[in-house]
Structures are given as C-alpha cells and as structure tokens.
Write a protein that holds these residues in place. Structure first.
Motif, PDB file in Angstrom:
ATOM      1  N   PRO A   1       0.947  -1.262   0.061  1.00 12.01           N
ATOM      2  CA  PRO A   1       0.079   0.003   0.180  1.00 12.01           C
ATOM      3  C   PRO A   1       0.765   1.246   0.022  1.00 12.01           C
ATOM      4  CG  PRO A   1      -0.977  -1.522   1.501  1.00 12.01           C
ATOM      5  CD  PRO A   1       0.175  -2.154   0.967  1.00 12.01           C
ATOM      6  N   VAL A   2       0.365   2.168  -0.858  1.00 14.68           N
ATOM      7  CA  VAL A   2       0.913   3.672  -0.868  1.00 14.68           C
ATOM      8  C   VAL A   2       0.430   4.577   0.069  1.00 14.68           C
ATOM      9  CG1 VAL A   2       1.614   5.133  -2.520  1.00 14.68           C
ATOM     10  CG2 VAL A   2       1.826   2.757  -3.292  1.00 14.68           C
ATOM     11  N   LEU A   3       1.320   5.387   0.723  1.00 13.29           N
ATOM     12  CA  LEU A   3       0.994   6.370   1.732  1.00 13.29           C
ATOM     13  C   LEU A   3       0.418   7.647   0.884  1.00 13.29           C
ATOM     14  CD1 LEU A   3       3.695   5.989   4.568  1.00 13.29           C
ATOM     15  CD2 LEU A   3       1.612   4.608   4.210  1.00 13.29           C
ATOM     16  N   GLN A   4      -0.570   8.187   1.559  1.00 20.02           N
ATOM     17  CA  GLN A   4      -0.932   9.394   0.753  1.00 20.02           C
ATOM     18  C   GLN A   4      -0.672  10.568   1.704  1.00 20.02           C
ATOM     19  OE1 GLN A   4      -2.450   9.136  -2.337  1.00 20.02           O
ATOM     20  NE2 GLN A   4      -1.657   6.836  -1.955  1.00 20.02           N
ATOM     21  N   LEU A   5       0.437  11.456   1.025  1.00 16.59           N
ATOM     22  CA  LEU A   5       1.034  12.375   2.052  1.00 16.59           C
ATOM     23  C   LEU A   5       0.845  13.884   1.551  1.00 16.59           C
ATOM     24  CD1 LEU A   5       4.640  10.503   2.756  1.00 16.59           C
ATOM     25  CD2 LEU A   5       2.353  10.384   3.739  1.00 16.59           C
ATOM     26  N   ALA A   6      -0.177  14.203   0.783  1.00 21.59           N
ATOM     27  CA  ALA A   6      -0.218  15.601   0.275  1.00 21.59           C
ATOM     28  C   ALA A   6      -0.497  16.293   1.363  1.00 21.59           C
ATOM     29  CB  ALA A   6      -1.495  15.723  -0.602  1.00 21.59           C
ATOM     30  N   THR A   7      -1.278  16.119   2.472  1.00 28.78           N
ATOM     31  CA  THR A   7      -1.625  17.009   3.473  1.00 28.78           C
ATOM     32  C   THR A   7      -0.192  17.100   4.499  1.00 28.78           C
ATOM     33  OG1 THR A   7      -3.817  16.116   3.637  1.00 28.78           O
ATOM     34  CG2 THR A   7      -3.192  17.096   5.535  1.00 28.78           C
ATOM     35  N   VAL A   8       0.383  16.155   4.532  1.00 32.68           N
ATOM     36  CA  VAL A   8       1.757  16.269   5.561  1.00 32.68           C
ATOM     37  C   VAL A   8       2.574  17.161   4.781  1.00 32.68           C
ATOM     38  CG1 VAL A   8       3.356  14.665   6.476  1.00 32.68           C
ATOM     39  CG2 VAL A   8       1.198  13.783   6.124  1.00 32.68           C
ATOM     40  N   ARG A   9       2.726  16.906   3.307  1.00 34.55           N
ATOM     41  CA  ARG A   9       3.444  17.862   2.881  1.00 34.55           C
ATOM     42  C   ARG A   9       3.286  19.097   2.747  1.00 34.55           C
ATOM     43  NH1 ARG A   9       3.405  13.287  -0.788  1.00 34.55           N
ATOM     44  NH2 ARG A   9       2.057  14.319  -2.232  1.00 34.55           N
ATOM     45  N   SER A  10       1.859  19.515   2.686  1.00 33.39           N
ATOM     46  CA  SER A  10       1.661  20.967   2.937  1.00 33.39           C
ATOM     47  C   SER A  10       1.769  21.655   4.152  1.00 33.39           C
ATOM     48  CB  SER A  10      -0.202  20.876   2.453  1.00 33.39           C
ATOM     49  OG  SER A  10      -0.750  20.339   3.435  1.00 33.39           O
ATOM     50  N   ALA A  11       2.092  20.874   5.195  1.00 34.20           N
ATOM     51  CA  ALA A  11       2.210  21.374   6.362  1.00 34.20           C
ATOM     52  C   ALA A  11       3.702  21.310   6.715  1.00 34.20           C
ATOM     53  CB  ALA A  11       1.719  20.450   7.543  1.00 34.20           C
ATOM     54  N   ALA A  12       4.669  20.850   5.977  1.00 34.67           N
ATOM     55  CA  ALA A  12       6.038  20.634   6.216  1.00 34.67           C
ATOM     56  C   ALA A  12       6.817  22.168   6.090  1.00 34.67           C
ATOM     57  CB  ALA A  12       6.704  19.788   5.236  1.00 34.67           C
ATOM     58  N   GLY A  13       6.156  22.882   5.529  1.00 34.34           N
ATOM     59  CA  GLY A  13       6.799  24.389   5.529  1.00 34.34           C
ATOM     60  C   GLY A  13       7.100  25.090   6.755  1.00 34.34           C
ATOM     61  N   ASP A  14       6.267  24.437   7.701  1.00 33.43           N
ATOM     62  CA  ASP A  14       6.397  25.104   9.312  1.00 33.43           C
ATOM     63  C   ASP A  14       6.665  23.621  10.127  1.00 33.43           C
ATOM     64  OD1 ASP A  14       5.771  25.504  12.192  1.00 33.43           O
ATOM     65  OD2 ASP A  14       4.559  27.272  11.338  1.00 33.43           O
ATOM     66  N   VAL A  15       7.864  23.610  10.583  1.00 34.35           N
ATOM     67  CA  VAL A  15       8.335  22.434  11.261  1.00 34.35           C
ATOM     68  C   VAL A  15       7.314  22.051  12.603  1.00 34.35           C
ATOM     69  CG1 VAL A  15       9.873  21.629  12.828  1.00 34.35           C
ATOM     70  CG2 VAL A  15      10.614  22.504  10.594  1.00 34.35           C
ATOM     71  N   THR A  16       7.061  23.327  13.273  1.00 34.86           N
ATOM     72  CA  THR A  16       6.091  22.998  14.214  1.00 34.86           C
ATOM     73  C   THR A  16       4.734  22.434  13.985  1.00 34.86           C
ATOM     74  OG1 THR A  16       7.298  24.747  15.677  1.00 34.86           O
ATOM     75  CG2 THR A  16       4.975  24.018  16.560  1.00 34.86           C
ATOM     76  N   GLU A  17       4.220  22.776  12.860  1.00 34.35           N
ATOM     77  CA  GLU A  17       3.002  22.401  12.418  1.00 34.35           C
ATOM     78  C   GLU A  17       2.877  21.097  11.949  1.00 34.35           C
ATOM     79  OE1 GLU A  17      -0.388  23.423   8.903  1.00 34.35           O
ATOM     80  OE2 GLU A  17       1.354  24.823   9.307  1.00 34.35           O
ATOM     81  N   LEU A  18       4.201  20.925  11.245  1.00 37.07           N
ATOM     82  CA  LEU A  18       4.285  19.275  10.717  1.00 37.07           C
ATOM     83  C   LEU A  18       4.320  18.499  11.929  1.00 37.07           C
ATOM     84  CD1 LEU A  18       5.012  17.424   8.924  1.00 37.07           C
ATOM     85  CD2 LEU A  18       7.388  17.905   8.824  1.00 37.07           C
ATOM     86  N   VAL A  19       5.348  18.538  12.881  1.00 37.18           N
ATOM     87  CA  VAL A  19       5.452  17.782  14.160  1.00 37.18           C
ATOM     88  C   VAL A  19       3.984  17.628  14.854  1.00 37.18           C
ATOM     89  CG1 VAL A  19       6.293  17.152  16.212  1.00 37.18           C
ATOM     90  CG2 VAL A  19       7.827  18.051  14.366  1.00 37.18           C
ATOM     91  N   ASP A  20       3.331  18.716  14.959  1.00 38.23           N
ATOM     92  CA  ASP A  20       1.860  18.771  15.677  1.00 38.23           C
ATOM     93  C   ASP A  20       1.058  17.822  14.993  1.00 38.23           C
ATOM     94  OD1 ASP A  20       2.551  20.595  17.634  1.00 38.23           O
ATOM     95  OD2 ASP A  20       1.605  22.116  16.526  1.00 38.23           O
TER      96      ASP A  20
END
Length: 567
Positions: free
Chosen positions: A491-510
């Motif tokens: 199965p392939v992970l769908q990471l579009a939402t995670v990538r969109s949050a990656a610009g802000d490290v704190t937001e990504l980790v949250d």
C-alpha cells in the motif's frame, strides 16, 4: 527489494539515534470518572482508535471526535463480519471444502499467498475494524498456527478458524469456547481430533494435549485468582493450582471420540475413524471411540458415567466457562492485547465484574467486555495518570497497519504479506507455538524488579528491531504517493496533507504527533525532531515542497520509542 530497503534505512540511522531512550509523555485530556466525553479531542480519538482498530484512520478519527467513543462502538457492533473464507472459496478448488470429491490440480501455494494477502487487506481496509482487531487479539490467545505441518497446506481450514474468532468476537465466551474446541484446525493443532478412549489391549490412552491447554491457556490458567487477577495463596504462601494431572487425564477422557465431519456415518471401525480426510465443518462424535466412564474435572465436578461425547463436552466447557478464574484470567489478557500490558488490579476487577454479568444477567458477553475494556477510565486516562507504566509495546504487525491507516494508504500488500515473518518477526496465523509469539507474562530483569511485564518485548531482539526499522523506513520513503513506482508491492501512503504542513516544522510535528501518537510526544523528543527537521530544506533538488521533510519525519517517528509504545 530487500537490499533497497536496507539502503533506505541508512540515511536515517544517525538521526533516529536522537530518539533512543526518549519516551512519550502525558496529555491534558485525561478521563477521571465514568463519563465518556462526547465529543472528544482528535488526539483522544486517535489514542482510542489505536487500541480499538488496526490504526486510527482519518475517517474514524473524524467520527470519534465528532460523536464520541460510545457511538462509534455502537456502529462497529452493528457491522457484519468481514471474513476471509469467501475469498479463498472463490479462488477455486480446495480438498477441505464440502462436496469436493477431487482436486486433481490443487496447488496449496497460491491459496497460502491469498490467505496472507487477504488477511492484511481486511486488517487495513475492512470497515468492521473493532471486530477485526478483537479477532486478532483472540487469535493470540486461542492460538492455532499454520506453521503446523498438518495445517500448512490447508488454508481453507486456517481462514475458517480465524473467521470463527471474528464471528464470535462479540458473542459469548461459552459459545466461542465450543466453536474453538470443535473446529478441525484446533482438533489437529492440539491433537483432540481422532482422539480415542483408552485401549488396554493396544496399551493406548487419550492424548492430553488439548485437555491441558484448554485450561492453561484458553480459560482459567494455572493458579486460582481473585476477581482482580491476583493469585490466591495457600497457608505456605504459595499459589493454589487450578487443576492437577488427574484432572487433565479425566478431561482428556471426556473429550474423546471426535473427528472430521464426513459422508461416512459414525461406526465402530477404527480404520474408518482414523482414515477420514480433512474437511471443513465442526468435528462430529463417533460414540464407539468415546470414553463413557465417570470423570472428575476442574473444580471437583463429577461427570457421571454413561454420558455421550456431546454430554461430556458440554460438562467440561460449562465447568470452564463458569469457573471464577475465567473473568480475571481472560479479561486481563484482552486488556493486554488492546490497551496496556500492566493493568491495575482495579481495572482487571472492573472487567471481571462485567464478565460475570453484563448488566442483563449474561455471563461472558465478549461484546460487553470489549466495550468495558475500551471505555474504562484507566484505558482513557492512563496515559496521563500513569505515563511511565501505562500502554503496551506495539506489535510489528500493528506498527505497519498503523502507518498505512494513519496516512490513508491505497493498494494491496503483496510483499509484506508474503514475507512478514522475515521482515517483521511476526505473521498472522503463524505463531511459532500454542504459546503465541510472546507470553503475556514475559518480562525483563529491569521490568521484573518493578513488578512489570512487556509481552511484545519477547520478539524484540536486536536483529528483529533492525529488520523492522529497515522495513518501516523503506515502506515510508519508497512507498508514498510521490516516490512509489508502478511496481511498488505494498500500500502507498498518501502524504499530500503532510507535505503541505512541512513548511512549518512545528505544524508538521503537531500533525504527526496527533495522527500517529494521539498527542503523546514527549517534549525532549519533540525538540530533537524539530531541530533535525529544520536542517532539511523544505524544497529543492527537483522535489515537490515538503516531500523529503515529510517522509523523513514520519520515518523517524515510526522508528522511535514514541511510536513503538502504544499509549
């Protein structure tokens, strides 16, 4: 493929070491009474679903956060079971199927592969997640394994046994115990099938294997317990045994005379009795081979002479199902499989009370027991009330399905499903013995000094941890919607939402803390992760924004103790 997996893990080796020795901590939304919050926070919903399913999906998280735990449970209890057998039946001929006289072209290997693939498909995508999760827990208690030489090529029987656990997951324990006892897979695995009464001429006596294990592992355990699961002691301070060898002998006698369902009518011909071929369906009694003498079974219960095989079986199962040990013994194991390895005596006691009476006078109502386990205050608030002792090590299987479900994976498992033992050290329906992959009482010297156990650590060897880490890393870095090539096997992970949050490290980790850990990431681990992620450019090298940062963040968390422990 395996070489690529190893190479994929190397780049994260140094970074992953940042997390070694760090743990996860408390949250702020503990439940301190019997009330069930409705609605609940998304973090609380994820923690709950990680216990009740094969991993918290976004869809289920939305429902639980919006409607609360109880309504989600109500909906799950209403769903029909998603079974394995129908897929194998559609696949084609299998000699164990009724009304199949001949399978000249039967090849067991494709059905073995299909069995494995379909199990992972159901675990990852089936709507009846609660039932699937409880069936998996039951399969690690009522163990029967496809590694047995006589069962290895009988996938139809193996999946039907697993389906029996799924169908019975919310029924009564007494019904499930009978279904397990009379299933031909259990008959083969613990050698009750074709078990005959003693023959003084031949010098044979009944096999005692199932008689022993049905008491030791499937019902009451070795020592008498109080309702909270604490052992009762004799005058010398020693645990009081629940049974002795004489009870084993008489129980084995009571369970003689059963064999495969067949078109051959029961008769007194021993060759007919022993020569029957494996067949799907409950085992049936052959009276000529049943011991009709009087017996004394567990609890000193006397079985009079002259009863049929059905009558003796009912007497044994009734005695076990009504024994005072069964609630604390079985209840504690279900708590361990779903919630925490070290439930308090009070938690066990509350579950034992529900086992004894579901509120309407029914004993052993497994649906009521599961509900009580998941909604208990200790389950919902233990991460905050006892952060250093609450929770359980995630089994390798659950670490994989948890990632797939958290990130909306799509596709079928065609590699992990087939080589799970090699990659993960664990494969469904393939435990190495009747004692499962690990013992519910397994501990280490350090944990034992604190009175704690950690069952899953029994399979967490150095080599197993390395293989699992490599598999998870490859699965995340190579198996996401940007990097997976058409031949990627799982199965392939769908990471579009995670990538969109990656610009802000704190937001990504949250975001990852909520989705993967239910908001339990400890502050030291958070700081280490955020510091490392800041060193990864959010764009460049021709990659879409956030691609590398998002994938590495998930992989680091997946390998960390924070994810390795279910809170």
């Amino acid at each position: 493929m395996l070489d690529r997996r190893r190479r994929g893990a190397i780049g994260l080796g140094v970074s992953a070491s940042l997390f070694l020795g760090l743990s996860c901590s408390t949250g702020s939304d503990a439940v301190d009474d019997q009330r069930v919050p409705d609605p609940v926070s998304r973090a609380a919903a994820v923690r709950f679903l990680n216990r009740a399913t094969f991993g918290a999906s976004l869809a289920d998280t939305d429902v639980v956060a919006r409607e609360g735990y109880a309504r989600w449970l109500d909906g799950q209890f209403q769903l029909p079971p998603t079974l394995l057998l129908p897929t194998l039946v559609q696949f084609g001929c299998a000699p164990e199927l009724p009304n199949i006289d001949d399978c000249p072209d039967y090849d067991p290997d494709p059905q073995i592969q299909l069995r494995r693939i379909q199990w992972w498909t159901n675990a990852t995508y089936a709507p009846d997640q609660l039932r699937q999760r409880v069936a998996f827990a039951l399969s690690e208690i009522f163990v029967a394994s496809a590694l047995d030489d006589e069962l290895a090529d009988r996938s139809v029987l193996i999946v039907d046994y697993y389906d029996t656990l799924a169908r019975g997951a919310f029924g009564t324990y007494r019904e499930l115990l009978e279904d397990v006892t009379l299933h031909p897979v259990m008959g083969v695995y613990l050698s009750m099938l074709k078990n005959r009464k003693a023959d003084p001429v031949e010098g044979t006596r009944p096999d005692e294997n199932f008689a022993r294990e049905v008491m030791q592992l499937f019902s009451i355990g070795l020592a008498q317990l109080d309702p909270t699961g604490q052992p009762l002691l004799d005058a010398q301070g020693e645990p009081i045994p629940t049974y002795d060898q004489d009870v084993i002998v008489d129980t084995a006698r009571a369970l003689t005379g059963w064999t495969y369902a067949s078109d051959v009518p029961p008769n007194g011909n021993v060759y007919d009795f022993l020569d029957l071929d494996a067949r799907l369906g409950r085992m049936v009694p052959w009276p000529a081979f049943h011991d009709t003498g009087a017996k004394t079974i567990v609890g000193g219960i006397q079985i009079p002479a002259g009863l049929s095989a059905e009558g003796d079986l009912a007497a044994v199962l009734d005695a076990l199902a009504t024994h005072p040990n069964v609630g604390p013994f079985m209840g504690r194991q279900l708590i361990q499989r779903l919630v925490t390895s070290n439930p308090s005596p009070a938690y066990v006691g509350r579950i034992s009370a529900v086992w004894d009476d579901d509120g309407s006078g029914v004993r052993g109502n497994l649906g009521a027991v599961v509900r009580a386990i998941l909604l208990d205050p200790e389950a919902l608030g233990g991460h905050a009330a006892a952060p250093t002792t609450f929770g359980k090590v995630r089994e390798p299987i659950l670490r994989v399905t948890g990632i797939w479900r958290a990130f909306e994976a799509t596709g079928t498992s065609n590699e992990i499903a087939l080589v799970a033992t090699e990659l993960l050290g664990q494969a469904p329906m393939e435990a190495p013995s009747v004692f499962n992959f690990f013992s519910p009482s397994f501990t280490t010297s350090t944990l034992a000094s604190q009175g704690l156990v950690a069952p899953e650590l029994q399979i967490s060897t150095h080599s197993a941890i390395t293989r699992l880490s490599n598999a998870l890393t490859f699965m995340i870095l190579e198996g996401n919607d940007l990097t997976a090539d058409p031949n990627y096997p799982d199965p392939v992970l769908q990471l579009a939402t995670v990538r969109s949050a990656a610009g802000d490290v704190t937001e990504l980790v949250d975001l990852l803390d909520e989705r993967m850990l239910g908001g339990t990431l400890e502050s030291g681990a958070r700081t280490a992760l955020e510091t490392y992620l800041e060193t990864i450019p959010n764009s460049g090298d021709g990659e879409p924004a956030g691609a590398r940062r998002a994938a590495e963040a998930i992989a680091l968390l997946a390998m960390s103790p924070a994810y390795g422990i279910q809170r």
